[in-house]
Design a protein around this motif. Sequence first.
Motif, PDB file in Angstrom:
ATOM      1  N   THR A  68       0.853  -1.185   0.000  1.00 50.57           N
ATOM      2  CA  THR A  68       0.000   0.000   0.000  1.00 50.57           C
ATOM      3  C   THR A  68       0.886   1.232   0.000  1.00 50.57           C
ATOM      4  OG1 THR A  68      -1.740  -1.135   1.251  1.00 50.57           O
ATOM      5  CG2 THR A  68      -1.819   1.267   1.199  1.00 50.57           C
ATOM      6  N   THR A  69       0.657   2.130  -0.930  1.00 50.91           N
ATOM      7  CA  THR A  69       1.424   3.372  -0.953  1.00 50.91           C
ATOM      8  C   THR A  69       0.683   4.419  -0.131  1.00 50.91           C
ATOM      9  OG1 THR A  69       0.373   4.129  -3.004  1.00 50.91           O
ATOM     10  CG2 THR A  69       2.387   2.850  -3.217  1.00 50.91           C
ATOM     11  N   THR A  70       1.404   5.060   0.784  1.00 53.98           N
ATOM     12  CA  THR A  70       0.790   6.003   1.709  1.00 53.98           C
ATOM     13  C   THR A  70       1.574   7.312   1.745  1.00 53.98           C
ATOM     14  OG1 THR A  70       2.068   5.205   3.616  1.00 53.98           O
ATOM     15  CG2 THR A  70      -0.039   4.118   3.174  1.00 53.98           C
ATOM     16  N   GLU A  71       0.908   8.347   2.178  1.00 50.69           N
ATOM     17  CA  GLU A  71       1.525   9.651   2.391  1.00 50.69           C
ATOM     18  C   GLU A  71       1.254  10.040   3.838  1.00 50.69           C
ATOM     19  OE1 GLU A  71      -0.237  12.119  -0.617  1.00 50.69           O
ATOM     20  OE2 GLU A  71       0.373  10.757  -2.239  1.00 50.69           O
ATOM     21  N   VAL A  72       2.302   9.988   4.680  1.00 49.51           N
ATOM     22  CA  VAL A  72       2.112  10.116   6.121  1.00 49.51           C
ATOM     23  C   VAL A  72       3.109  11.111   6.709  1.00 49.51           C
ATOM     24  CG1 VAL A  72       1.168   7.803   6.409  1.00 49.51           C
ATOM     25  CG2 VAL A  72       3.636   8.143   6.543  1.00 49.51           C
ATOM     26  N   TRP A  85       6.389   9.678   1.681  1.00 48.35           N
ATOM     27  CA  TRP A  85       5.619   8.799   0.818  1.00 48.35           C
ATOM     28  C   TRP A  85       6.233   7.413   0.959  1.00 48.35           C
ATOM     29  CZ3 TRP A  85       5.856  12.396  -4.124  1.00 48.35           C
ATOM     30  CH2 TRP A  85       5.169  13.592  -3.843  1.00 48.35           C
ATOM     31  N   ASN A  89       3.840   2.135   4.951  1.00 48.63           N
ATOM     32  CA  ASN A  89       4.124   3.009   6.093  1.00 48.63           C
ATOM     33  C   ASN A  89       5.530   2.875   6.661  1.00 48.63           C
ATOM     34  OD1 ASN A  89       1.668   4.312   6.095  1.00 48.63           O
ATOM     35  ND2 ASN A  89       0.769   3.075   7.722  1.00 48.63           N
ATOM     36  N   ASN A 110      -2.834   2.225  -4.056  1.00 49.83           N
ATOM     37  CA  ASN A 110      -2.562   3.593  -3.636  1.00 49.83           C
ATOM     38  C   ASN A 110      -3.666   4.000  -2.668  1.00 49.83           C
ATOM     39  OD1 ASN A 110      -1.703   6.223  -3.368  1.00 49.83           O
ATOM     40  ND2 ASN A 110      -1.920   6.772  -5.520  1.00 49.83           N
ATOM     41  N   ALA A 111      -3.286   4.327  -1.439  1.00 51.97           N
ATOM     42  CA  ALA A 111      -4.262   4.617  -0.396  1.00 51.97           C
ATOM     43  C   ALA A 111      -5.244   5.700  -0.840  1.00 51.97           C
ATOM     44  CB  ALA A 111      -3.550   5.060   0.878  1.00 51.97           C
ATOM     45  N   SER A 114      -4.359   9.414  -0.439  1.00 47.57           N
ATOM     46  CA  SER A 114      -3.181   9.986  -1.089  1.00 47.57           C
ATOM     47  C   SER A 114      -3.562  11.184  -1.957  1.00 47.57           C
ATOM     48  CB  SER A 114      -2.482   8.939  -1.970  1.00 47.57           C
ATOM     49  OG  SER A 114      -1.962   7.885  -1.184  1.00 47.57           O
TER      50      SER A 114
END
Length: 354
Positions: A68-72, A85, A89, A110-111, A114
């Motif tokens: 899962t691609t995340t932006e945190v 990114w 996580n 892709n979450a 995002s």
Amino acid sequence: MKTKTFLATVSAAALIALSGIGAASATTLYAEPKVKEPAVDIVQDPAAVSAPEAAGKRAPKTHNVVLTTTEVEARLDDGTTYTYWTFNNKVPGPMVRVRVGDTVNVSMTNAPGSVMNHSIDFHAATGFLGGGQITQAEPGQTKEFSFKAMAPGVYVYHCATPMVAQHIAKGMFGLIVVEPEDGLPKVDKEFYVMQQEIYATKAKNLPAAEDDYDGLVNEKPGYLVFNGAVGGLVKDKPLKASVGETVRIWFGVGGPNFTSSFHVIGEIFDRVHNLGALDTPPLKNVQTVSVAPGGATMVEFKVDYPGKYALVDHALSRATKGLIGILEVDGKADDSIILDKSGDSRKQLGEMKH
């Protein structure tokens, strides 16, 4: 900064890492945070290595890799957060381990939260830009593909969405290990470490570090780190081993731009699989190994003496920007290996500033 002061600061990185034996308080390289830390910890545990299979040939297998691609927002430096990114996580993303002949099924989502599109390119895959051509995913989308692991080696994977350098610098990279058909010899401890540049304004003890686009295109990073954050492999998740154990480090460089001169201060690599080539005889008794951006290696060494060993890029000015880790080795000291005749090893040397 004057030259003598600068050199003393850089040298202190190694000395402080090795100090602290018998000290009353733990040695730290960085000040305590002055603001509340964010809930997300993006630092990949260096011990997060999937267990190797027993050596010997076997029938091909199929591996399912779910990402899962995340932006945190997460801690970058003491008192400073940054928007990363990531894959799952963590920085780097999970280490994938397969063998030659195996099939790898990849599912990348892709979450929904995002802002950016994301994708993945496996250097171990042949065709379709390593998967980057067929995994461009908008927020909320899932993309899938499969590939056959055709050649043994230690390979990088990373996001392949333009601007690719930005996606990598913000944390979207990892390693896939393709073992030879017969597998690899067993060792006592395995670790997973990757190096990157972060192009963000230096903002220690300020609320947030902002992206520095000019720094990115001119290759002038504000930070260089192992496993995502300053001090992440120092006080949070140091590598740990015992005297007599053989250590294997899977080491890669996400980059996106700088070559690493990987070195462990106070140790010698017994074996190095240069350029990540696992089916060729290893180099022996190596002090420092060069690893290109988008490249990787595997090093092994037996730890013979207790203490704290510093993981560095031997372009040592980079230590002042956060690029240092610690291998903690416990066990009995052997004076025939090294002997402190002055007592300096028991002294506290203070705190490294970066």
